[in-house]
Design a protein around this motif. Sequence first.
Motif, PDB file in Angstrom:
ATOM      1  N   MET A   1      48.282  23.970  55.246  1.00 28.75           N
ATOM      2  CA  MET A   1      48.014  22.580  54.966  1.00 28.75           C
ATOM      3  C   MET A   1      46.963  22.014  55.910  1.00 28.75           C
ATOM      4  O   MET A   1      46.202  21.154  55.532  1.00 28.75           O
ATOM      5  CB  MET A   1      49.332  21.794  55.077  1.00 28.75           C
ATOM      6  CG  MET A   1      49.227  20.394  54.599  1.00 28.75           C
ATOM      7  SD  MET A   1      48.890  20.351  52.840  1.00 28.75           S
ATOM      8  CE  MET A   1      49.307  18.697  52.491  1.00 28.75           C
ATOM      9  N   GLN A   2      46.872  22.482  57.138  1.00 31.04           N
ATOM     10  CA  GLN A   2      45.914  21.957  58.105  1.00 31.04           C
ATOM     11  C   GLN A   2      44.459  22.155  57.674  1.00 31.04           C
ATOM     12  O   GLN A   2      43.661  21.237  57.842  1.00 31.04           O
ATOM     13  CB  GLN A   2      46.154  22.550  59.478  1.00 31.04           C
ATOM     14  CG  GLN A   2      47.398  21.987  60.136  1.00 31.04           C
ATOM     15  CD  GLN A   2      47.633  22.595  61.494  1.00 31.04           C
ATOM     16  OE1 GLN A   2      47.080  23.639  61.813  1.00 31.04           O
ATOM     17  NE2 GLN A   2      48.467  21.949  62.279  1.00 31.04           N
ATOM     18  N   PRO A   3      44.079  23.317  57.130  1.00 34.33           N
ATOM     19  CA  PRO A   3      42.682  23.454  56.699  1.00 34.33           C
ATOM     20  C   PRO A   3      42.303  22.437  55.620  1.00 34.33           C
ATOM     21  O   PRO A   3      41.192  21.912  55.625  1.00 34.33           O
ATOM     22  CB  PRO A   3      42.610  24.878  56.151  1.00 34.33           C
ATOM     23  CG  PRO A   3      43.693  25.614  56.848  1.00 34.33           C
ATOM     24  CD  PRO A   3      44.792  24.592  57.030  1.00 34.33           C
ATOM     25  N   LEU A   4      43.210  22.128  54.724  1.00 35.35           N
ATOM     26  CA  LEU A   4      42.938  21.146  53.683  1.00 35.35           C
ATOM     27  C   LEU A   4      42.738  19.761  54.295  1.00 35.35           C
ATOM     28  O   LEU A   4      41.816  19.036  53.926  1.00 35.35           O
ATOM     29  CB  LEU A   4      44.075  21.116  52.667  1.00 35.35           C
ATOM     30  CG  LEU A   4      43.904  20.167  51.487  1.00 35.35           C
ATOM     31  CD1 LEU A   4      42.668  20.527  50.677  1.00 35.35           C
ATOM     32  CD2 LEU A   4      45.136  20.214  50.602  1.00 35.35           C
ATOM     33  N   GLU A   5      43.582  19.409  55.246  1.00 36.22           N
ATOM     34  CA  GLU A   5      43.464  18.116  55.927  1.00 36.22           C
ATOM     35  C   GLU A   5      42.161  18.036  56.713  1.00 36.22           C
ATOM     36  O   GLU A   5      41.483  17.009  56.705  1.00 36.22           O
ATOM     37  CB  GLU A   5      44.670  17.907  56.863  1.00 36.22           C
ATOM     38  CG  GLU A   5      44.641  16.607  57.620  1.00 36.22           C
ATOM     39  CD  GLU A   5      44.800  15.374  56.748  1.00 36.22           C
ATOM     40  OE1 GLU A   5      44.459  14.284  57.220  1.00 36.22           O
ATOM     41  OE2 GLU A   5      45.250  15.494  55.598  1.00 36.22           O
ATOM     42  N   ALA A   6      41.775  19.101  57.383  1.00 35.78           N
ATOM     43  CA  ALA A   6      40.519  19.117  58.142  1.00 35.78           C
ATOM     44  C   ALA A   6      39.327  18.957  57.215  1.00 35.78           C
ATOM     45  O   ALA A   6      38.381  18.226  57.524  1.00 35.78           O
ATOM     46  CB  ALA A   6      40.407  20.422  58.930  1.00 35.78           C
ATOM     47  N   ARG A   7      39.374  19.618  56.071  1.00 35.57           N
ATOM     48  CA  ARG A   7      38.285  19.495  55.094  1.00 35.57           C
ATOM     49  C   ARG A   7      38.202  18.069  54.562  1.00 35.57           C
ATOM     50  O   ARG A   7      37.127  17.505  54.426  1.00 35.57           O
ATOM     51  CB  ARG A   7      38.479  20.480  53.953  1.00 35.57           C
ATOM     52  CG  ARG A   7      37.311  20.477  52.994  1.00 35.57           C
ATOM     53  CD  ARG A   7      37.382  21.558  51.960  1.00 35.57           C
ATOM     54  NE  ARG A   7      38.599  22.352  52.050  1.00 35.57           N
ATOM     55  CZ  ARG A   7      39.126  23.019  51.048  1.00 35.57           C
ATOM     56  NH1 ARG A   7      38.550  23.011  49.883  1.00 35.57           N
ATOM     57  NH2 ARG A   7      40.220  23.721  51.194  1.00 35.57           N
ATOM     58  N   ARG A   8      39.354  17.477  54.306  1.00 35.82           N
ATOM     59  CA  ARG A   8      39.388  16.096  53.818  1.00 35.82           C
ATOM     60  C   ARG A   8      38.781  15.139  54.842  1.00 35.82           C
ATOM     61  O   ARG A   8      37.999  14.261  54.512  1.00 35.82           O
ATOM     62  CB  ARG A   8      40.821  15.670  53.500  1.00 35.82           C
ATOM     63  CG  ARG A   8      40.900  14.299  52.838  1.00 35.82           C
ATOM     64  CD  ARG A   8      42.316  13.761  52.761  1.00 35.82           C
ATOM     65  NE  ARG A   8      42.925  13.516  54.052  1.00 35.82           N
ATOM     66  CZ  ARG A   8      42.660  12.452  54.833  1.00 35.82           C
ATOM     67  NH1 ARG A   8      41.785  11.566  54.460  1.00 35.82           N
ATOM     68  NH2 ARG A   8      43.270  12.307  55.986  1.00 35.82           N
ATOM     69  N   LYS A   9      39.091  15.348  56.119  1.00 36.70           N
ATOM     70  CA  LYS A   9      38.544  14.494  57.180  1.00 36.70           C
ATOM     71  C   LYS A   9      37.034  14.664  57.298  1.00 36.70           C
ATOM     72  O   LYS A   9      36.314  13.695  57.510  1.00 36.70           O
ATOM     73  CB  LYS A   9      39.230  14.783  58.513  1.00 36.70           C
ATOM     74  CG  LYS A   9      40.611  14.211  58.584  1.00 36.70           C
ATOM     75  CD  LYS A   9      41.170  14.334  59.978  1.00 36.70           C
ATOM     76  CE  LYS A   9      42.524  13.678  60.006  1.00 36.70           C
ATOM     77  NZ  LYS A   9      42.685  12.804  61.138  1.00 36.70           N
ATOM     78  N   ARG A  10      36.548  15.895  57.166  1.00 36.13           N
ATOM     79  CA  ARG A  10      35.093  16.130  57.223  1.00 36.13           C
ATOM     80  C   ARG A  10      34.396  15.426  56.067  1.00 36.13           C
ATOM     81  O   ARG A  10      33.363  14.791  56.245  1.00 36.13           O
ATOM     82  CB  ARG A  10      34.787  17.625  57.195  1.00 36.13           C
ATOM     83  CG  ARG A  10      34.984  18.315  58.523  1.00 36.13           C
ATOM     84  CD  ARG A  10      34.385  19.717  58.530  1.00 36.13           C
ATOM     85  NE  ARG A  10      34.860  20.573  57.454  1.00 36.13           N
ATOM     86  CZ  ARG A  10      35.952  21.323  57.504  1.00 36.13           C
ATOM     87  NH1 ARG A  10      36.688  21.333  58.591  1.00 36.13           N
ATOM     88  NH2 ARG A  10      36.302  22.070  56.489  1.00 36.13           N
ATOM     89  N   GLN A  11      34.972  15.536  54.876  1.00 34.50           N
ATOM     90  CA  GLN A  11      34.389  14.883  53.705  1.00 34.50           C
ATOM     91  C   GLN A  11      34.411  13.371  53.866  1.00 34.50           C
ATOM     92  O   GLN A  11      33.434  12.692  53.536  1.00 34.50           O
ATOM     93  CB  GLN A  11      35.135  15.295  52.435  1.00 34.50           C
ATOM     94  CG  GLN A  11      34.887  16.724  52.041  1.00 34.50           C
ATOM     95  CD  GLN A  11      35.764  17.171  50.891  1.00 34.50           C
ATOM     96  OE1 GLN A  11      36.835  16.614  50.641  1.00 34.50           O
ATOM     97  NE2 GLN A  11      35.320  18.202  50.183  1.00 34.50           N
ATOM     98  N   GLN A  12      35.490  12.847  54.368  1.00 34.87           N
ATOM     99  CA  GLN A  12      35.598  11.410  54.587  1.00 34.87           C
ATOM    100  C   GLN A  12      34.543  10.946  55.590  1.00 34.87           C
ATOM    101  O   GLN A  12      33.919   9.896  55.406  1.00 34.87           O
ATOM    102  CB  GLN A  12      36.998  11.065  55.085  1.00 34.87           C
ATOM    103  CG  GLN A  12      37.293   9.589  55.127  1.00 34.87           C
ATOM    104  CD  GLN A  12      38.726   9.308  55.548  1.00 34.87           C
ATOM    105  OE1 GLN A  12      39.402  10.155  56.137  1.00 34.87           O
ATOM    106  NE2 GLN A  12      39.182   8.118  55.253  1.00 34.87           N
ATOM    107  N   ALA A  13      34.300  11.729  56.621  1.00 37.55           N
ATOM    108  CA  ALA A  13      33.281  11.379  57.615  1.00 37.55           C
ATOM    109  C   ALA A  13      31.890  11.364  56.981  1.00 37.55           C
ATOM    110  O   ALA A  13      31.069  10.502  57.297  1.00 37.55           O
ATOM    111  CB  ALA A  13      33.330  12.344  58.796  1.00 37.55           C
ATOM    112  N   TRP A  14      31.612  12.309  56.080  1.00 34.21           N
ATOM    113  CA  TRP A  14      30.310  12.319  55.405  1.00 34.21           C
ATOM    114  C   TRP A  14      30.153  11.095  54.508  1.00 34.21           C
ATOM    115  O   TRP A  14      29.073  10.515  54.409  1.00 34.21           O
ATOM    116  CB  TRP A  14      30.124  13.604  54.588  1.00 34.21           C
ATOM    117  CG  TRP A  14      29.712  14.762  55.442  1.00 34.21           C
ATOM    118  CD1 TRP A  14      30.455  15.863  55.744  1.00 34.21           C
ATOM    119  CD2 TRP A  14      28.472  14.930  56.135  1.00 34.21           C
ATOM    120  NE1 TRP A  14      29.756  16.697  56.580  1.00 34.21           N
ATOM    121  CE2 TRP A  14      28.539  16.150  56.837  1.00 34.21           C
ATOM    122  CE3 TRP A  14      27.328  14.160  56.241  1.00 34.21           C
ATOM    123  CZ2 TRP A  14      27.492  16.617  57.625  1.00 34.21           C
ATOM    124  CZ3 TRP A  14      26.271  14.633  57.031  1.00 34.21           C
ATOM    125  CH2 TRP A  14      26.362  15.841  57.704  1.00 34.21           C
TER     126      TRP A  14
END
Length: 87
Positions: A1-14
Amino acid sequence: MQPLEARRKRQQAWVVASFAEYLAEDVHGHPERALEAMASLAEWCDGDAELLARARANVMRDTRGAQAAVAENNREAAELLELVARA
């Protein structure tokens, strides 16, 4: 689940970085809109200091390889993000 959350945070930052770039372009030449732009960014980030820092890093990364006009706009976007982070 952590990789999905990290990807979501990166996308949100972009997304926030792109929004800041858009707002900086709007504020350029219309400085009276700066407070409204900061309020919009603050609302989007909802006090998430990490999100603001990631978005600012993304804008700065984009600035390094950009043409002069785009680079200036990105610097202004980074400035807006920094002001929101300090508010």
